[in-house]
Structure formats: structure tokens, C-alpha cells
Write a protein that holds these residues in place. Structure first.
Motif, short mmCIF file in Angstrom:
data_model
loop_
_atom_site.label_atom_id
_atom_site.label_comp_id
_atom_site.label_asym_id
_atom_site.label_seq_id
_atom_site.Cartn_x
_atom_site.Cartn_y
_atom_site.Cartn_z
N PHE A 100 -4.37 -8.22 -1.99
CA PHE A 100 -5.36 -8.36 -0.29
C PHE A 100 -4.79 -9.97 0.19
CE2 PHE A 100 -7.62 -4.67 -1.53
CZ PHE A 100 -7.65 -4.21 -0.83
N ASN A 135 -17.26 0.86 -4.27
CA ASN A 135 -15.97 0.14 -3.38
C ASN A 135 -16.72 -1.29 -3.24
OD1 ASN A 135 -13.33 -0.71 -2.05
ND2 ASN A 135 -14.71 -0.96 -0.36
N TRP A 189 -5.45 2.96 1.20
CA TRP A 189 -6.76 2.19 0.20
C TRP A 189 -7.07 3.14 -1.39
CZ3 TRP A 189 -7.26 -1.73 2.57
CH2 TRP A 189 -6.80 -1.63 3.64
N MET A 241 -7.70 -3.21 -7.68
CA MET A 241 -6.97 -3.12 -6.47
C MET A 241 -6.27 -4.01 -5.57
SD MET A 241 -7.48 -0.02 -6.14
CE MET A 241 -7.13 1.64 -5.19
N LYS A 281 -2.55 -6.09 4.56
CA LYS A 281 -3.40 -5.47 4.02
C LYS A 281 -4.94 -6.24 4.11
CE LYS A 281 -3.21 -3.57 -0.79
NZ LYS A 281 -2.75 -2.66 -2.04
N GLU A 287 -4.74 0.67 10.75
CA GLU A 287 -4.77 0.95 10.36
C GLU A 287 -3.66 0.90 9.24
OE1 GLU A 287 -5.96 5.23 10.21
OE2 GLU A 287 -6.20 4.49 11.59
N TYR A 338 -8.23 5.50 -2.94
CA TYR A 338 -9.83 6.52 -3.58
C TYR A 338 -9.02 7.70 -4.21
CZ TYR A 338 -12.87 3.37 -0.53
OH TYR A 338 -12.85 2.11 -0.23
N ASP A 354 -1.93 7.74 0.63
CA ASP A 354 -3.98 6.74 0.20
C ASP A 354 -3.72 5.47 0.01
OD1 ASP A 354 -5.80 7.24 -1.25
OD2 ASP A 354 -5.25 7.65 -2.60
N ARG A 411 -10.52 -6.68 -4.80
CA ARG A 411 -11.53 -5.20 -4.06
C ARG A 411 -10.98 -4.85 -6.01
NH1 ARG A 411 -9.02 -0.28 -2.12
NH2 ARG A 411 -10.51 1.10 -1.67
N GLN A 420 -9.75 -6.01 7.36
CA GLN A 420 -11.21 -6.37 6.47
C GLN A 420 -11.59 -7.43 7.59
OE1 GLN A 420 -9.59 -3.19 4.67
NE2 GLN A 420 -9.25 -5.07 3.68
N TRP A 435 0.78 -1.82 -0.04
CA TRP A 435 0.29 0.25 -0.05
C TRP A 435 0.76 1.05 -0.23
CZ3 TRP A 435 0.90 -3.42 3.95
CH2 TRP A 435 1.28 -3.30 4.90
#
Ligand code: SF4
Lengths: 587, 213
Positions: free
Chosen positions: A261, A229, A205, A258, B87, B184, A207, A203, A242, B91, A141
Motif C-alpha cells: 500500500f 481484515n 485483495w 498484505m 493500491k 477499483e 481474500y 483476487d 493490512r 481506501q 496486486w
């Protein structure tokens, strides 16, 4: 792809390039393959190769870190490109970049397929691609500390440079990785970083670009644009993908997959493993078809080692590979029907067949899913007579019935056609430019299949057809999958009829292998497309660099283009028709 | 057991065979364990084996759990089936927080338990129990469907031991918040529960540094 170019070895390419760009291209010194291209001429050379010499595919872009002088080349970062043309074989280009400030011109304007792969090289190795339209991190990220595939970057749980490590029971009780780190976790923060004063400016995520698009309104349409999303927890994204979409009404304005994950640091771990120790890791890439994941890796290593694979082993590899293809396509059609709302009918049929194929895998390899079956120079175990009998029953009787059943239910089905015909059209030129392979490419009418274009193993001995469908939509891809299942069975029937006797392993089984220094790129036509392994050996018991060119990852690059202008409800079908596995996308 | 039995009321003779008397806990747990709804949630390779388990051959409807819900609000069993990456961790934890009580967590496979083959990876959380409480661990890479079913049965056995009297979600007055703070993404995953420890590590920047790499 009708470009008829006669086969030319790398030397001839080199001569032509040297004529055209004097001083910019030279042959790579031993033990490297291919050519070294000067950084400033890269874009021109690539354009020339594409337009004049028919190198239409950029298969793979990989960044390699050489912090020390090796083989007479200075410390550097290297970007290795694997180009391919339908007739005439592969070509490897090396570009060197400065170790302090690695910058290489971007090839995205020439080959759009470089987009995701260059982003990956930036993310993991930290090579900056000048002129890239959107150079952001892709697997990790925005804000992550460091570029992990650099040789001087170590993980938190770092133990030693190479496996096998020393004992984890030095004093008679186990030492956990957790107990060796101050936080007891796989976590580390830069010196001086404090969570209290932390004000996120990044940033993570992703967006921001979407918010920008959402700001610009369409004057003809007095509605707000919405950023939607989807995922990573979503039943139709086949895992943890994602999708970030900007919508106008229900139409997609901009869509972006994206990733990351499921980024399990495969390549970093692979560089530490022994050669043999990587085979079980490859199983876990595309977990739907583990057998075909082993294959390109062993091919690449066998190329370097120069071992001959016994004939029976080749046959067994083909048998396992084709069963895997069948399995993958069956499940993929099933999943696609799930996403269409034919909830779990076709899927249950497919999973039923899967169980039989897994039984066969278990009989031969000893494990249902993670087979860990191929070895350098053969396969791990012979197929027993019982297994051959089961394979025959499946290939000759059971599986053809499955295809007929699916064919009868779906192919002419009104509702199925209404949802799939004309959806997600991929024109052939675009498919080639984006480096798409597998059923996605052949569904656009391009008859490109590595089993024919660059035959490996013994595929040239079999009689089978390359299935294509002309329209490039979701329905075409479905037809290609169905046809390929039939062709797989044809190959299986031939292979099972001709299965020779003999050993299944060249030489004895060994725990360690010696791989001479050099680089090699092994690739096969995996069920989802071109699966390639780029490996660099420095002669030690572990790979120096180990990179995977995953078909799902590259095919996903075209997803945004395919969805533009479509309804949001079609996105899941288009995604299902590309057929991805996240283990392979994120690695 | 015999003492317990004596406390049960007599059944009038005309109702024998029609009426059964049983402790409330028994019937409560019996009903609960036969309608455990797992969340349709896939992380990695183990997820595919889970899909295989939920298909015709292994048939989990025998345990009343063939319905998988994609929404956490409608499910009560979270099967963490695969590698949890940094990551993905926020979630997963958010999903856990959204599950209504009573909720159970099943860690399927080596990755969910400890990070498994990918434990040393820089983007891998070494075990989901670093964040959320796990009820049952099923080892394997991937666990076979039989093992997963054994995990279900273990959860059932666990439910059988619970009693209406002391379940936290029936306690009046004392609200127990079981939610976990969502981490986070900073320079690394930021787990807010560790904030003080991180702070302490960073303070004496000269001597008590992070270990050399
Ligand atoms: S435990 Fe093994 S099979 Fe399961 S997710 Fe991890 S690597 Fe994949």
C-alpha cells in the motif's frame, strides 16, 4: 548460533562445492562477485552451504534483468542470493534463468526467509520460483499488467532512459507529465481492454486463501471461522499495513500481512536516477531513521569506487547513526505503549527527545527528517561546534534520563508485563531461518549484530555490548531496545570524546561520480535490522540495478508464525514489537 | 463594517460586559474552527512529521485540534499525509466518503499534492486532487510542523469566510452527494469516472493508440 567456523574466503567455498557438486558451481567472471550456481543444483548447494558450511542466513534475494549480453554472459534473468554466516563473511550466489521463460527453483524449503523475497522477485521482475508454496504478487496486486522491473517495461510517465532529463520548459512554459498522456493520468490499460466488458476474475485483495481456511471447520469447535481484515487504515498498523486474519473465536488461525500500500516504485525510479540522486530517495525508505538509510547505500557505492572516508567523517557517521538508533528505539517503545493502551504517555516523552535529536540533525544536515546527509566518501557538511555541544549535552545528560524514566515506568510495571511476557514467542532457530535481524533476532537470544559480525565503518574501535534477551517474546524485544539505547549512548560518548579534526569529505564535492562496473552489496545494522543495498553498475552515471533489502520487510515474514494461536488483541503488540516502517517494507 | 454594526441590537446598560452581540456566522465559525478534529490517518513519511506536530512541542491543542480520531465518522479533517499509491487510493477515497459533512481535506507534502519525488512511479497516484477535492495544499517534503500549522490556520481562515446561509450541508431539499466513486484494481487503477474516455481510447485500435512507450 554457536557454529564456530573459521573464516574462509570464497575460493575455499568454491573448492569444496566443486568437489561435492562437480560442474555445478563456478566462479563468477569479473566484475561480478561470488559464484554462479547451476539452476538444477541450487537447492542442493544451498542445503549443503547451510548445513555443512554454516551459512545460516539468507539475507537477500534479488532478481536482475539483463536483456543484452554483458561481460561475456548471455541475455538472462539472474537471481542473486546473499548468504551470510556469523563467522566468515558473506557469500554471493548467482543463478541464471532463461530470458524467455524464467524459472528458478525456490529456496523456501531451505531458507524460509526467501518466501517474501521470492514473491517480490516474481512480482517485480517476473521470475517464477518453482516449488514456492504460495507464489502470488506481493507488492502490486493480482491482475496488475506486467512486471515493472524488467528493463523493457516502461511507466506511463516514462520520459527518457536516464536522468538528468532534458528541460521541462522547452518552450518557456512547463510541460507536465500529465499533458503527455492521453488520459492525463498515471494510468494505462492493455490494448483492447474495456471497462465496460471487464469481469474481474483476479483476487486483488487476496481474500481467496483465507476464505478457503475459513471454510474448513474445526470439528472440536462448533463456531464459524471469520475472516477479519485489519487495515490499511488502522491506528495500530503504523502506516498502511493490512493484516488479513482468519479467526476462530478470538484466536488467530492464519494471519498474513498484505503489503504494497506504500509501494512507491523506489527501485524503478532508482535505476533512472543518477548515483548521487538516489541518496535523498533512500531517506524516504525508513522515514523514522533517515540517517542510517543513507549509510549502506554510500557504503555499497564506496566499495565499488574504492574511496577512503576521512576519519572525522566516519566519526560523524557513527554519531548520526547512533542518534538515529536511539531515536528509532525510543519512538518504537512509545508506539508499542500506544498499542498496549498506554495511550500517548510514553510516546509523548519519546517525541520530546526526538525533537532534540532532530534539532541536532537540522543543525548539521539542514533538514529535520529527510537529512540527505551522507555522500560517497564522507558526509555533506561538517558538524559545527554548536552541534557538537548539543550532541554532548544529549548524549551525556538528557537522553540517559529518558532511558531511566522509561525503565522506571515500564520494566517492572505489572500491567505492562502481563500484556507482553510470553506473547509472540520467537524461538532462535526460527528467527534465524526466517532471516530476522535486529532487535527481533537479539530478543530471541541470538547475539548477531552486523556492527560486530561484519564490522563496517569504525565500529571495531568502540567498546559496546551486543544486547540480547533470552525469551524471544515481546517483553524481551522491549528489553533489547532499552539496552541498545544505553549502548548507543555509550558509543556516542566515546565517539564524541574522541571526535578528531580534519576534512569530512574525500576529495572535492562533486555532482557526478564515476562508478566502475561491478556489483556490490553494502549493509549495516540499521535500528530495525540488516539494511542492505545491492547495486549493479555498468559504468554509466546511473545504477543498472538498485535493490534494497529492507529489514522490516524480511522481519514481517515471520509475523504470521508469531501470531498463530494468539488472541486478536495481541496482534497489534506483536506487530509493534517487530517494529516496522511501511516506507521500507513496501519501498 | 460600520453599517453592519448599526444593525446589531442595543445592549441594555445593566448587561454590558455580560452579553455580547455578534453575527451568527461569526459565532458559528468561531466554534467550528476551534474544534476541528483531524483523522488519525497515516500514509507515508509526512505522517510521521504530522505525529511530531501533534506532540508536545508544537501543541495543536492551541487550535482545539489535539484530538485525533481514527474513525472517519468522528472526524472532519482529512490530512492526506503522504504518497497515495494506486493500491491505497480506493481506501483513501472510501475514507473521504465516510467523513461526515462538513469535511475538509488538507494535502500535506509534495506527494499528496502531485506525486512528489515519486511522481513517475507506476504505482503512484499523481496527486490526491485527481480524485477528491482538496481545500489546502502544504508544500514540502515533508512540510515542517510550522508549515502544517500554517495549513491549519489557512483552513480556519477558510472556515471564517463561510456562512450558514449558503453551506451545502444546510441546504434543505437539494441533497448534494459529495461522495466520489471508489476506483477499483484492474490491470491498472480503474477510475470509473474515466470509463468513457478509456473506452474511446480503446476503440480505434489501429490509429489512435496509446502513445508508444
Ligand atoms: S512529500 Fe516527501 S516526506 Fe512527504 S510522503 Fe512524500 S516523500 Fe515522504
Amino acid at each position: 548460533m554457536a557454529t564456530e567456523v573459521t573464516p574462509e574466503p570464497t575460493d575455499e567455498v568454491l573448492t569444496r562445492l566443486q568437489e561435492r557438486f562437480p560442474g555445478a558451481v563456478e566462479a563468477a567472471p569479473e566484475p561480478y562477485e561470488g559464484l554462479i550456481v547451476a539452476r538444477d543444483h541450487l537447492v542442493d548447494v544451498a542445503t549443503f552451504l547451510r548445513d555443512e558450511m554454516g551459512y545460516a542466513y539468507l539475507s537477500d534475494v534479488v532478481g536482475v534483468d539483463y536483456p543484452e549480453e554483458v561481460n561475456g554472459l548471455p541475455p538472462r534473468f539472474e537471481v542473486v542470493y546473499h548468504l551470510f554466516r556469523p563467522v566468515g563473511g558473506p557469500l554471493t550466489l548467482h543463478v541464471h534463468a532463461d530470458r524467455e521463460n524464467p524459472v528458478v527453483p525456490s529456496l523456501v524449503p531451505v531458507f524460509p526467509s526467501a518466501n517474501f523475497q521470492e514473491r517480490e522477485a516474481w512480482d517485480l521482475v517476473g521470475i517464477r520460483f518453482e516449488g514456492h508454496p504460495d507464489l502470488r504478487r506481493i507488492l502490486l496486486w493480482d491482475g496488475f499488467d506486467g512486471h515493472p522491473l524488467r528493463k523493457d517495461w516502461h511507466e506511463v510517465y516514462y520520459e527518457e532512459e536516464k536522468k538528468p532529463f532534458g528541460s521541462r520548459w522547452p518552450e518557456g512554459h512547463p510541460v507536465m507529465a500529465e499533458s503527455r498522456t492521453p488520459l492525463g493520468r498515471n494510468l494505462r490499460y492493455p490494448p483492447g481492454w474495456s471497462p465496460e466488458d471487464w469481469r474481474p476474475t483476479t483476487d486483488p485483495w487476496g481474500y481467496r486463501p483465507h476464505d478457503e481456511v475459513a471454510e474448513q471447520k474445526n470439528p472440536a469447535m462448533p463456531v464459524d471461522r471469520v475472516v477479519l481484515n485489519m487495515g490499511p487504515h488502522h491506528p495500530s498498523t503504523h502506516g498502511v499495513l493490512r493484516l488479513l486474519a482468519t479467526l476462530e473465536g478470538e484466536r488467530i488461525q492464519k494471519l498474513e500481512p498484505m503489503l504494497g500500500f506504500l509501494h512507491r516504485c523506489h527501485e524503478k525510479i532508482g535505476e533512472r536516477n543518477t548515483w548521487l540522486g538516489n541518496i535523498p530517495y533512500t531517506d524516504r525508505l525508513d522515514y523514522v531513521c533517515s540517517m542510517t538509510n543513507n549509510w549502506p547505500y554510500v557504503l555499497a557505492v564506496e566499495k565499488l569506487m574504492g574511496v577512503e572516508v576521512p576519519e572525522r567523517a566516519e566519526y560523524i557517521r557513527v554519531i548520526m547513526g547512533e542518534f538515529t538508533r536511539f531515536l528509532n528505539h525510543a519512538v518504537s517503545v512509545g508506539f508499542m505503549c500506544n498499542d498496549l493502551g498506554i495511550y500517548f504517555t510514553v510516546m509523548l516523552y519519546a517525541l520530546e527527545e526526538r525533537e532534540f535529536i532532530l534539532d541536532l540533525f537540522e543543525m548539521t544536515a539542514g533538514s529535520r527528517m529527510m537529512c540527505n546527509y551522507m555522500r560517497f566518501g564522507g558526509v555533506a557538511h561538517d558538524m559545527t561546534e554548536e552541534a557538537v555541544a548539543l550532541a554532548r549535552e544529549l548524549a551525556f545528560e538528557r537522553l540517559p534520563r529518558f532511558i531511566d524514566k522509561v525503565d522506571a515506568y515500564l520494566t517492572e510495571n505489572e500491567i505492562f508485563r502481563a500484556r507482553t511476557v510470553g506473547v509472540g514467542v520467537l524461538p532462535p532457530e526460527q528467527a534465524v531461518a526466517y532471516g530476522c535481524t535486529g532487535p527481533l533476532l537479539r530478543g530471541s537470544g541470538v547475539p548477531y549484530d552486523i556492527r560486530r559480525a561484519d564490522p563496517y565503518s569504525i565500529y571495531d574501535e568502540f567498546d559496546f555490548e551486543i544486547i540480547t534477551a533470552p525469551d524471544g517474546d515481546v517483553y524481551s524485544r522491549y528489553l533489547v531496545r532499552l539496552g541498545e539505547m544505553r549502548e548507543s549512548l555509550r558509543i556516542l560518548q566515546q565517539a564524541l570524546n574522541r571526535l578528531p579534526d580534519g576534512p569530512v569529505m574525500a576529495g572535492k564535492k562533486k555532482a557526478t561520480v564515476k562508478v566502475p562496473p561491478g556489483e556490490s552489496y553494502g549493509r549495516i545494522e540499521a535500528p530495525k535490522g540488516e539494511l542492505g543495498f545491492y547495486i549493479v553498475s555498468d559504468g554509466s552515471p546511473n545504477p543498472y540495478r538498485y535493490h534494497i533489502r529492507a529489514p522490516s520487510f524480511v522481519n514481517l515474514g515471520v509475523m504470521g508464525e508469531l501470531c498463530r494461536g494468539h488472541l486478536i488483541a495481541d496482534v497489534v503488540i506483536i506487530l509493534a514489537s517487530i517494529d516496522i516502517t511501511l516506507g521500507e517494507v513496501d519501498r | 463594517m460600520p453599517t453592519r454594526k448599526r444593525q446589531l441590537p442595543e445592549i441594555p446598560p445593566e448587561l454590558v460586559g455580560t452579553v455580547h452581540v455578534t453575527p451568527l456566522d461569526r459565532i458559528y465559525n468561531w466554534a467550528r474552527k476551534r474544534s476541528l478534529w483531524p483523522m488519525f490517518f497515516g500514509l507515508a513519511c509526512c505522517a510521521f512529521e504530522m505525529v511530531g506536530t501533534f506532540a508536545a512541542r508544537f501543541d495543536p491543542s492551541r487550535f482545539g485540534m489535539e484530538i485525533m480520531r481514527a474513525s472517519p465518522r468522528q472526524a472532519d479533517l482529512l490530512i492526506v499525509n503522504g504518497t497515495v499509491t494506486k493500491k491505497m487510493a480506493p481506501q483513501v477515497i472510501r475514507l473521504y466518503n465516510q467523513l461526515p459533512e462538513p469535511k475538509y481535506v488538507l494535502a500535506m507534502g509534495a506527494c499528496a499534492i502531485s506525486g512528489g519525488p515519486f511522481k513517475e512511479g507506476y504505482n503512484v497516484v499523481s496527486g490526491i486532487d485527481k480524485f477528491i477535492p482538496v481545500d489546502v495544499y502544504i508544500p514540502g517534503c515533508p512540510p515542517r510542523p510550522e508549515a502544517l500549522m500554517h495549513g491549519f490556520l489557512t483552513i480556519h481562515a477558510r472556515m471564517e469566510r463561510e456562512s450558514v446561509r449558503d453551506l451545502r450541508w444546510y441546504r434543505k431539499g437539494e441533497e448534494v452527494d459529495t461522495s466520489v466513486p471508489v476506483p477499483e484494481l484492474g490491470p491498472d487503477l480503474v477510475d470509473w469516472r474515466l470509463a468513457e474516455q478509456i473506452e474511446a481510447l480503446q476503440q480505434p485500435a489501429t490509429d489512435n493508440q496509446q502513445p508508444a512507450e
